[in-house]
Design an enzyme around this catalytic site. Structure first.
Site, mmCIF file in Angstrom:
data_model
loop_
_atom_site.group_PDB
_atom_site.id
_atom_site.type_symbol
_atom_site.label_atom_id
_atom_site.label_comp_id
_atom_site.label_asym_id
_atom_site.label_seq_id
_atom_site.Cartn_x
_atom_site.Cartn_y
_atom_site.Cartn_z
ATOM 1 N N LYS A 238 0.858 -1.196 0.000
ATOM 2 C CA LYS A 238 0.000 0.000 0.000
ATOM 3 C C LYS A 238 0.892 1.244 0.000
ATOM 4 C CE LYS A 238 -3.945 1.827 2.701
ATOM 5 N NZ LYS A 238 -4.824 1.529 3.853
ATOM 6 N N SER B 280 -9.667 1.504 2.926
ATOM 7 C CA SER B 280 -8.822 2.301 2.064
ATOM 8 C C SER B 280 -7.759 1.497 1.318
ATOM 9 C CB SER B 280 -8.136 3.398 2.888
ATOM 10 O OG SER B 280 -7.269 2.831 3.852
ATOM 11 N N SER C 64 -9.729 -0.881 7.015
ATOM 12 C CA SER C 64 -9.193 -0.684 5.667
ATOM 13 C C SER C 64 -8.556 -1.896 5.004
ATOM 14 C CB SER C 64 -8.192 0.462 5.666
ATOM 15 O OG SER C 64 -8.905 1.661 5.597
HETATM 16 N N1 GLN Z 1 -12.790 3.975 6.462
HETATM 17 C C1 GLN Z 1 -12.192 4.296 7.734
HETATM 18 C C2 GLN Z 1 -11.717 5.713 7.715
HETATM 19 O O1 GLN Z 1 -11.940 6.354 6.744
HETATM 20 C C3 GLN Z 1 -11.068 3.365 8.004
HETATM 21 C C4 GLN Z 1 -9.822 3.741 7.322
HETATM 22 C C5 GLN Z 1 -8.691 2.814 7.616
HETATM 23 O O2 GLN Z 1 -8.861 1.757 8.239
HETATM 24 N N2 GLN Z 1 -7.509 3.247 7.239
HETATM 25 O O3 GLN Z 1 -11.134 6.205 8.623
#
Ligand code: GLN
Length: 458
Positions: free
Chosen positions: A74, A149, A173
């Protein structure tokens, strides 16, 4: 998938497939498919040379446990010489100057970094649509969001652009895109894997974790990246079990299902599928199901965001345009800006105690709820997301609609426990992942249960 990760490893070890051939094969697929999927933002131009070096080590009998496997990273995890953009214009021209601990571990075990994966900007999002470099498509349900994400990491695994991937999970994410793309993902317990070299979203919740096409793959990668590091004071000095070898010893367990989660699942078909998987599992392993109470999990989203906003605001102060790339406020997208301004506001002295402190209290209550529940059951099973992934391009104007995707995944981050996702089936042709949660540092139990569920859905 052509081979399971275990078979692939064996083939490479025996010389039936060289690491270089493996990597070249993926580079070919990336060339063909990535334009449309947009899962990989940057290819490692040294990948073939690095694979050839690994082939020499294999021949000499000196190769590590990931020998020859191609791994996508990532874009918020530092790799020397690769663009660590966090999918943001802010860091568009920023190149890693060191290897994150997880990356160093992969290299040490002779995995090959094949490229950097797309993501939601600075890991803020649940859909993969907030990348400054274009959204990722879902290879398992084209035209729909892949989830986020870690959108690119999950899509790359699902589309066969790599063997394995690492992502980060602050509130879901890794698990959320794993569910939408029909792959497997694990968020390790807080402190199990070093966060050194991960660009923080929320340092008290972030964890780096693996994605793969099979449970063996995530077990293998967890084994490689877990452990104490002097670089990250939150890591804990506990032995790392040989997770892969433990997979075959699935045992009778007590499974918890929670009414609170059931009520929170807006698409009832998803909950039904989860219940059916749990039933199948219990019949096959002679396990038992117990309804448990998880108080306050319905407040997980409201608890999570004040913490994330404040920690993210603090973490982004270094992006002031002097040392790293551009000034973040001048170059980021809407969701990142919302969090920076929101975090700045609620960090103010006059709000001390109103938001952040309250959220910390609620976090503690949620964690205690899990502690109690794990006295009654071994693992807890739930959906991964309350709804199916939306179609790409759907206008979502209320951020709370996007935040709702993580209602089931955030609790594990707040409680610091480990959790993983394994495909349960499909609804309307769209993959649905089942989430398993286990107590902190019980990754072996988590992976055993996931392996058993995987076996039943094959
Ligand atoms: N969707 C969640 C957020 O926007 C989780 C993001 C993540 O786990 N990096 O914070």
């Amino acid at each position: 998938m052509l081979f399971s990760t275990e078979q692939k490893l064996l083939k490479i070890r025996k010389g039936e497939l060289t690491a270089a051939e493996n990597v070249k094969g993926f580079l070919d697929v990336i060339r063909k498919k990535n334009k449309q999927i947009n899962a990989i933002l940057h290819i490692n131009n040294n990948a073939v040379a690095e694979a050839e070096a690994v082939d020499k080590k294999i021949k000499a009998g000196k190769a590590g446990k990931l020998a020859g496997l191609a791994i996508a990273v990532k874009s918020n995890i530092s790799v020397t010489g690769m663009p660590i953009t966090c999918a943001s214009k802010t860091l568009e021209n920023y190149y890693g100057t060191f290897d994150a601990d997880a990356v160093a571990a992969i290299k040490r075990e002779d995995g090959i970094i094949i490229g950097m994966a797309n993501m939601d900007e600075f890991a803020c999002g649940s859909s993969g649509e907030s990348s400054a470099f274009g959204n990722t498509d879902n290879p398992a349900a084209q035209g729909r969001i892949p989830g986020g994400s870690s959108s690119g990491a999950a899509a790359a695994v699902a589309a066969g652009l790599c063997d394995l991937a690492i992502g980060s999970d602050t509130g879901g994410s890794i698990r959320n895109p794993a569910s939408h793309c029909g792959v497997i993902g694990v968020k390790p317990s807080y402190g199990r894997v070093s966060r050194y070299g991960l660009v923080d979203l929320s340092m008290s919740l972030d964890q780096i974790g693996p994605l793969a096409n099979d449970v063996y793959g995530v077990a293998l990668l967890t084994e490689a990246i877990a452990g104490k590091s002097e670089n990250d004071g939150t890591t804990i000095a506990k032995d790392v079990p040989k997770y892969r070898q433990l997979l075959k010893t699935a045992k009778k367990v007590k499974i918890g299902l929670s009414k609170e989660f059931e009520a929170m699942c807006s698409d009832k078909r998803i909950y039904k599928m989860v219940q059916e998987s749990a039933d199948k599992f219990t019949t096959a392993t002679k396990s038992a199901i117990k309804q448990i109470k998880l108080p306050y999990v319905d407040l997980a989203i409201q608890t999570y965001y004040p913490l994330v906003y404040v920690e993210f605001f603090s973490g982004t102060r270094k992006f002031d345009g002097r040392k790293y790339g551009r000034k973040i406020e001048d170059s980021c997208g809407e969701e990142v800006l919302r969090r920076i301004f929101g975090g700045k506001e609620i960090s103010k002295a006059e709000y001390h105690g109103t938001y952040y402190r309250k959220a910390l209290k609620a976090k503690k209550l949620i964690a205690e709820g899990f502690e109690k529940a794990f006295k009654e059951v071994d693992v807890i099973i739930s959906p991964t997301t309350p709804m199916l992934p939306h179609k790409l391009g759907t206008k979502i104007t209320d951020p709370r609609v996007m935040y709702a995707y993580d209602a089931f995944t955030i609790p594990a981050n707040l409680a610091g426990i480990c959790a993983g996702v394994v495909p349960a089936g499909k609804i309307d042709g769209i993959p649905v992942g089942l989430q398993v949660m286990a107590p902190a540092f019980k990754e072996e139990l988590l992976l055993q249960v996931m392996a058993e569920i995987e076996k039943q859905s094959l």
